[in-house]
Write a protein that holds these residues in place. Structure first.
Motif, mmCIF file in Angstrom:
data_model
loop_
_atom_site.group_PDB
_atom_site.id
_atom_site.type_symbol
_atom_site.label_atom_id
_atom_site.label_comp_id
_atom_site.label_asym_id
_atom_site.label_seq_id
_atom_site.Cartn_x
_atom_site.Cartn_y
_atom_site.Cartn_z
ATOM 1 N N THR A 115 0.829 -1.209 0.000
ATOM 2 C CA THR A 115 0.000 0.000 0.000
ATOM 3 C C THR A 115 0.861 1.255 0.000
ATOM 4 O OG1 THR A 115 -1.806 -1.152 1.111
ATOM 5 C CG2 THR A 115 -1.793 1.251 1.269
ATOM 6 N N ALA A 116 1.852 1.310 0.872
ATOM 7 C CA ALA A 116 2.705 2.498 0.969
ATOM 8 C C ALA A 116 3.506 2.721 -0.307
ATOM 9 C CB ALA A 116 3.644 2.370 2.169
ATOM 10 N N LEU A 117 4.095 1.657 -0.844
ATOM 11 C CA LEU A 117 4.920 1.801 -2.043
ATOM 12 C C LEU A 117 4.098 2.179 -3.274
ATOM 13 C CD1 LEU A 117 7.330 -1.205 -1.489
ATOM 14 C CD2 LEU A 117 7.984 1.216 -1.532
ATOM 15 N N SER A 118 2.876 1.690 -3.372
ATOM 16 C CA SER A 118 2.071 1.966 -4.568
ATOM 17 C C SER A 118 1.360 3.317 -4.513
ATOM 18 C CB SER A 118 1.052 0.848 -4.818
ATOM 19 O OG SER A 118 0.129 0.758 -3.767
ATOM 20 N N GLU A 119 1.260 3.924 -3.328
ATOM 21 C CA GLU A 119 0.566 5.209 -3.204
ATOM 22 C C GLU A 119 1.249 6.280 -4.056
ATOM 23 O OE1 GLU A 119 -0.362 8.461 0.238
ATOM 24 O OE2 GLU A 119 -0.452 6.347 0.793
ATOM 25 N N GLY A 120 0.503 6.877 -4.948
ATOM 26 C CA GLY A 120 1.044 7.904 -5.841
ATOM 27 C C GLY A 120 1.760 7.326 -7.038
ATOM 28 N N GLY A 121 1.834 6.012 -7.126
ATOM 29 C CA GLY A 121 2.476 5.343 -8.259
ATOM 30 C C GLY A 121 1.430 4.618 -9.072
ATOM 31 N N GLY A 122 1.685 3.366 -9.387
ATOM 32 C CA GLY A 122 0.729 2.588 -10.157
ATOM 33 C C GLY A 122 0.906 1.108 -9.926
ATOM 34 N N VAL A 123 -0.198 0.397 -9.889
ATOM 35 C CA VAL A 123 -0.170 -1.050 -9.689
ATOM 36 C C VAL A 123 -0.077 -1.724 -11.057
ATOM 37 C CG1 VAL A 123 -1.477 -3.042 -8.847
ATOM 38 C CG2 VAL A 123 -1.436 -0.912 -7.524
ATOM 39 N N LEU A 124 0.939 -2.556 -11.237
ATOM 40 C CA LEU A 124 1.125 -3.315 -12.478
ATOM 41 C C LEU A 124 0.424 -4.666 -12.391
ATOM 42 C CD1 LEU A 124 4.909 -2.533 -12.993
ATOM 43 C CD2 LEU A 124 2.966 -1.392 -14.075
ATOM 44 N N MET A 125 0.471 -5.297 -11.219
ATOM 45 C CA MET A 125 -0.235 -6.546 -10.932
ATOM 46 C C MET A 125 -0.764 -6.432 -9.511
ATOM 47 S SD MET A 125 2.397 -9.434 -12.483
ATOM 48 C CE MET A 125 1.331 -10.841 -12.208
ATOM 49 N N PRO A 126 -2.082 -6.407 -9.324
ATOM 50 C CA PRO A 126 -2.617 -6.286 -7.971
ATOM 51 C C PRO A 126 -2.301 -7.529 -7.136
ATOM 52 C CG PRO A 126 -4.381 -6.679 -9.548
ATOM 53 C CD PRO A 126 -3.122 -6.505 -10.344
ATOM 54 N N PRO A 127 -2.232 -7.392 -5.827
ATOM 55 C CA PRO A 127 -1.939 -8.543 -4.973
ATOM 56 C C PRO A 127 -2.918 -9.688 -5.224
ATOM 57 C CG PRO A 127 -1.831 -6.525 -3.703
ATOM 58 C CD PRO A 127 -2.398 -6.157 -5.043
ATOM 59 N N ASP A 128 -2.348 -10.888 -5.449
ATOM 60 C CA ASP A 128 -3.169 -12.062 -5.724
ATOM 61 C C ASP A 128 -2.275 -13.299 -5.681
ATOM 62 O OD1 ASP A 128 -5.360 -13.622 -6.365
ATOM 63 O OD2 ASP A 128 -5.788 -12.580 -8.241
ATOM 64 N N ASN A 129 -2.895 -14.457 -5.810
ATOM 65 C CA ASN A 129 -2.183 -15.719 -5.955
ATOM 66 C C ASN A 129 -2.065 -15.983 -7.459
ATOM 67 O OD1 ASN A 129 -1.408 -18.396 -6.274
ATOM 68 N ND2 ASN A 129 -2.572 -19.101 -4.498
ATOM 69 N N TYR A 130 -0.849 -15.829 -7.989
ATOM 70 C CA TYR A 130 -0.619 -16.030 -9.418
ATOM 71 C C TYR A 130 -0.046 -17.412 -9.724
ATOM 72 C CZ TYR A 130 -1.612 -11.087 -10.046
ATOM 73 O OH TYR A 130 -2.231 -9.847 -10.075
ATOM 74 N N GLY A 131 -0.004 -18.284 -8.704
ATOM 75 C CA GLY A 131 0.468 -19.642 -8.908
ATOM 76 C C GLY A 131 1.876 -19.902 -8.420
#
Length: 131
Positions: free
Chosen positions: A94-110
């Motif tokens: 949350t802190a790192l992405s604030e004011g930036g942009g999410v490339l892959m949201p938190p999830d289980n990608y395998g």
């Protein structure tokens, strides 16, 4: 001995703000030394000529370029940050992405129970992984 150190070049005097943000946000991070441009330049006085820091245990060098380039950071280079618990993951993502942009949201990608990829507000890319 030959040694390679990741080198992060900022434009428009953003290096100190990025360093301060990372030191505050990412455990295991600290500034080791800072050299600044003086009144005789060639960069703006007070901006970072060369800084040595440790980000989550990784040594890096940081510089404020006084030359405006036609490029900036790319997500193909990133910090891969292993985080030990869900609360730490949530806080840091949350802190790192604030004011930036999410490339892959938190999830289980395998490949991990929880993984997310983002660019912070300084354009630096972070892959955050629940270890």
């Amino acid at each position: 001995m030959t040694r390679a150190t990741p080198f992060l070049m900022f434009q428009h005097g953003k290096a100190q703000a990025a360093l301060d943000f990372w030191i505050e946000t990412v455990p295991g991070s600290r500034i080791e030394s800072v050299e600044r441009f003086g009144p005789d330049g060639p960069g703006p006085e007070g901006t970072i000529l060369r800084a040595h820091a440790v980000i989550a245990g990784q040594a890096v060098m940081i510089h404020d370029s006084f030359i405006t380039h036609g490029f900036d950071f790319t997500p193909s280079w990133s910090f891969f940050l292993d985080v030990e618990n869900e609360a730490g993951f949530d806080r840091q993502f949350t802190a790192l992405s604030e004011g930036g942009g999410v490339l892959m949201p938190p999830d289980n990608y395998g490949w991990s129970r929880r993984f997310g990829w983002l660019n912070d507000r300084f354009g630096v890319s972070w892959q955050v992984n629940l270890a």
